[in-house]
Design a protein around this motif. Structure first.
Motif, PDB file in Angstrom:
ATOM      1  N   PHE A  86       0.711  -1.350   0.145  1.00 39.02           N
ATOM      2  CA  PHE A  86      -0.066  -0.099   0.089  1.00 39.02           C
ATOM      3  C   PHE A  86       0.998   1.239   0.012  1.00 39.02           C
ATOM      4  CE2 PHE A  86      -2.845  -3.113   2.205  1.00 39.02           C
ATOM      5  CZ  PHE A  86      -3.879  -3.269   1.381  1.00 39.02           C
ATOM      6  N   SER A  95      -0.640   4.760  -0.386  1.00 36.60           N
ATOM      7  CA  SER A  95      -1.223   5.121   0.652  1.00 36.60           C
ATOM      8  C   SER A  95      -0.413   5.654   1.825  1.00 36.60           C
ATOM      9  CB  SER A  95      -2.470   4.382   1.428  1.00 36.60           C
ATOM     10  OG  SER A  95      -1.916   3.150   2.032  1.00 36.60           O
ATOM     11  N   ALA A 139       2.027   1.036   7.013  1.00 37.47           N
ATOM     12  CA  ALA A 139       0.599   0.806   6.711  1.00 37.47           C
ATOM     13  C   ALA A 139      -0.407   0.187   7.893  1.00 37.47           C
ATOM     14  CB  ALA A 139       0.656  -0.219   5.499  1.00 37.47           C
ATOM     15  N   ARG A 151      -6.816   0.889   3.857  1.00 41.27           N
ATOM     16  CA  ARG A 151      -5.819   1.188   2.917  1.00 41.27           C
ATOM     17  C   ARG A 151      -6.139   0.234   1.483  1.00 41.27           C
ATOM     18  NH1 ARG A 151      -1.213   4.094   4.927  1.00 41.27           N
ATOM     19  NH2 ARG A 151      -1.596   4.409   6.972  1.00 41.27           N
TER      20      ARG A 151
END
Ligand code: SF4
Ligand code: SF4
Lengths: 420, 247
Positions: free
Chosen positions: A40, A43, B95, B102
């Motif tokens: 990810f 993000s 994360a 996400r």
């Protein structure tokens, strides 16, 4: 109906599984499952300070970390309207070309070559072909030393920052590098020779090819995106208009198409689109090895990587010389943090790499987008597998599977980067 | 008999494995002391049923990783972690915060199509016991060689205890705090020779928090310099967001 599967295909970066259905000598469904876990990244940059973004994105891939770092820096500079000096541009171009030396040498010798000499990995090569291994290590080491001199270390550069460099290689470093780059000419030419002797299948991809092109140089640092068959060139800032990404169920990496067609990026696409910009020696060596544009043979991608080694060695020597001859500074230019969004692209060893970063007035990242070369190649890779498999399905099973794996390795896929 | 080594990767950028190949001249000499049983990046074949040493790169991000690690621990005599991802959770650890949102953020509504399972990132030692740690993002090849030698000789892990400032002083660098720039050298485990600082960049803490780090004092230094002490924590999150010190 039987399904052949190759789980965790070896000698590629990341985890992927190939499955091929074979029924009575006919090939059915073929898939490349990308089971590499998602991290990810797009993000992850959000909410971090802008100057951390290149540090974060370069962890998408340790193999082409200089490319990610440089691409993010350019996106941030575009967002804030920062103009860098010519010397910074030269150093960054050197860093990117240095990553070609490093990467292509690793891929060609450590990952791809064992296929063609029938070995499981490159360690037994050290016994059977010591001179080949010595050559491989010396090219790779030169690439590492170059990226270390410019970037501070071989993996994940330190010195490249927004606006310039915090440190530069010394004159002595540049002189020594230029000398070594010139003397590696024979080794890189022999690499092209070696790869031209390998027995690769005759197989043309049906996909489009894309690469950056710029006036007067073999574009890696910037340029417009050009399509080989369609014949158009468009500014990098428009990439989201022509590259469309979509999620496919069997892959943690998105697939890409342009105008509904699959396409290929990387050495073969670059050599086809930028043949005239290759260093003359690289063109001569390529012609001797039987490669002339336009080649659509996917397997020729490895040969083109070797050709790019010849080009990179000579070009880097020239860049070192220019840095020695020209004064000017690479010290970071002054700038004001301000809100904006920027897009940039560079050519990574495996193909065009796009980054977009948006920041707010306080310099915190508000959005990020990354499209990596392998993510662009995956749909074309699967299309190639479908077209190629029936041509080799009559081979004994082991040979058949090896051929399919070779096709995958010809792309030099980087699955951790594709998933990111 | 040479020790059998398996190189195993979880979620990572493969940079530390690249650093193994960057041992260059030393590569063959070092590998010569071992029997390489498995290395997906560099060799065909599958993880064997027996081996002596497991070298693990990457953070834990899937249920399969957890299962794999348990199997590895039951098999290997020695477990060595390489790189920030495995040791502290590293960049993938970023994360963990808001992990569930996400998927949609990156893949949109189609994210549900994705195949494999995923769990919030963790460092390897939150799943299994480990014997040696080679920290850094990326690792330094020489440090890996030294740890491998220690493992071969059966010596215990001996991490550097003192923070980076010590090496920074030896390198005769000017301190970043004199320019009001936050540097994590005060609390970061030394051993890289203060690489970044010597090249003009503050330490970002990729080697993890040093055993002898004095966090309270470090915060005070920021206050004395007129800097917001919270910046120590946000800076530390980059490679250490899953570690106690960055919470
Ligand atoms: S804070 Fe950073 S720059 Fe200052 S002495 Fe410590 S390591 Fe060096
Ligand atoms: S100085 Fe800090 S950030 Fe740089 S390599 Fe060393 S530990 Fe990592």
């Amino acid at each position: 109906m039987s399904t052949l599967t190759v789980e965790h295909v070896a000698r590629i970066e990341g985890h992927g599984t190939i499955s091929v259905e074979v029924d009575n000598g006919a090939v059915g469904e073929i898939r490349m499952d990308i089971v590499e876990p998602t991290r990810f990244f797009e993000s992850m940059v959000v909410g971090r300070r802008f100057d951390e973004a290149p540090l974060i994105t370069s962890r998408i891939c340790g193999i082409c970390s200089p490319n990610h770092a440089v691409t993010s820096l350019k996106a941030l500079e575009a967002a804030m309207g920062i103009e860098i000096s010519e010397r910074t541009r030269l150093l960054r171009t050197l860093l990117v070309h240095g990553s070609f030396l490093q990467n292509h040498a690793t891929h060609l010798y450590v990952l791809a070559a064992p296929d063609y000499v029938g070995l499981p990995n490159f360690i037994p090569l050290a016994e059977s072909h010591p001179e080949v291994v010595a050559r491989a290590l010396s090219i790779k080491k030169l690439g590492n030393d170059l990226t270390t001199a410019v970037g501070g270390r071989p993996v994940h550069p330190i010195t490249a920052v927004v606006g310039g460099f915090t440190a530069e290689p010394s004159r002595a470093d540049l002189e020594a590098l230029a000398e070594r780059l010139r003397s590696v000419a024979k080794d890189v030419a022999e690499t092209v020779g070696l790869f031209s002797t390998f027995d690769v299948p005759k197989f043309d991809t049906a996909g489009e090819m894309l690469a950056l092109k710029a006036e007067g140089e073999y574009a890696v640092y910037d340029g417009d995106v050009c399509a080989l068959d369609a014949g158009w060139c468009r500014p990098v800032g428009e990439y989201l208009d022509f590259v469309s990404e979509h999620v496919v169920g069997h892959s943690n990496a998105k697939h890409s198409t342009i105008d509904g067609r699959t396409f290929m990026v990387g050495a073969l696409a670059r050599v086809n689109l930028n043949w005239d910009q290759l260093m003359p020696t690289a063109r001569i060596v390529a012609s001797k090895a039987g490669l002339r544009p336009i080649s659509k043979n996917t397997f020729a991608n490895n040969l083109c990587q070797a050709i790019e080694l010849v080009d990179a060695a000579e070009r880097c020597a020239m860049l070192c010389q220019r840095l020695l001859d020209e004064t000017g500074s690479s010290k970071p230019v002054g700038y004001k943090i301000k809100a904006g969004a920027g897009t940039s692209a560079t050519e990574a060893p495996r193909g065009t790499l796009y980054h977009t970063l948006a920041i707010d007035d306080d310099g915190f990242v508000t959005a990020g987008n990354v499209i990596t070369p392998t993510a662009q190649n995956l749909a074309n890779l699967e299309a190639d597998m479908r077209a190629f498999a029936p041509t080799v399905v009559d081979l004994p099973e082991e040979q058949f599977v090896l051929r399919i794996e070779q096709l995958v390795r010809a792309y030099d896929p980087c699955l951790s980067c594709a998933v990111h | 008999m040479p020790a059998h080594v398996a190189v195993i990767s979880l979620a990572s950028d493969f940079g530390c494995q690249v650093q193994i190949t960057n041992l260059d001249d030393k590569l063959l000499a070092v590998l010569g002391q071992f029997e390489l049983s498995y290395w997906q990046l560099a060799s065909s074949g599958h993880l064997p049923d027996t081996y002596d040493v497991a070298v693990i790169e990457g953070a834990v991000t899937t249920p399969e990783h957890v299962e794999l690690l348990k199997r590895v621990r039951a098999t290997a005599r020695t477990v060595i972690l390489i790189g920030a991802c495995a040791v502290t959770g590293g960049i993938p650890g970023l994360a963990a915060d808001g992990f569930d949102e996400r998927l949609g953020c990156v893949y949109g509504d189609d994210g549900t199509l994705l195949v494999c399972g995923r769990i919030s990132p963790m460092p390897v030692d939150s799943v299994i016991d480990v014997d040696y740690r080679v920290p850094g993002c990326p690792i330094q090849p020489d440090e890996l060689v030294a740890v491998l030698q220690r493992a071969l000789m059966g010596l215990a892990d001996r991490p550097q205890r003192e923070p980076m400032c010590a090496s920074c002083k030896v390198a005769e660098n000017q301190c970043f705090y004199e320019h009001g720039v936050v540097c994590l050298g005060m609390i970061t485990r030394s051993g890289c020779g203060a690489k970044c600082i010597s090249l003009g960049r503050p330490c970002t803490g990729c080697r993890g928090v040093a055993a002898d780090a004095n966090l309270e004092y470090a915060r005070q230094v920021l206050v004395e310099r007129g800097l917001d002490p919270a910046r120590l924590v946000t800076a530390l999150q980059l490679y250490n967001s899953l570690q106690e010190a960055a919470r």
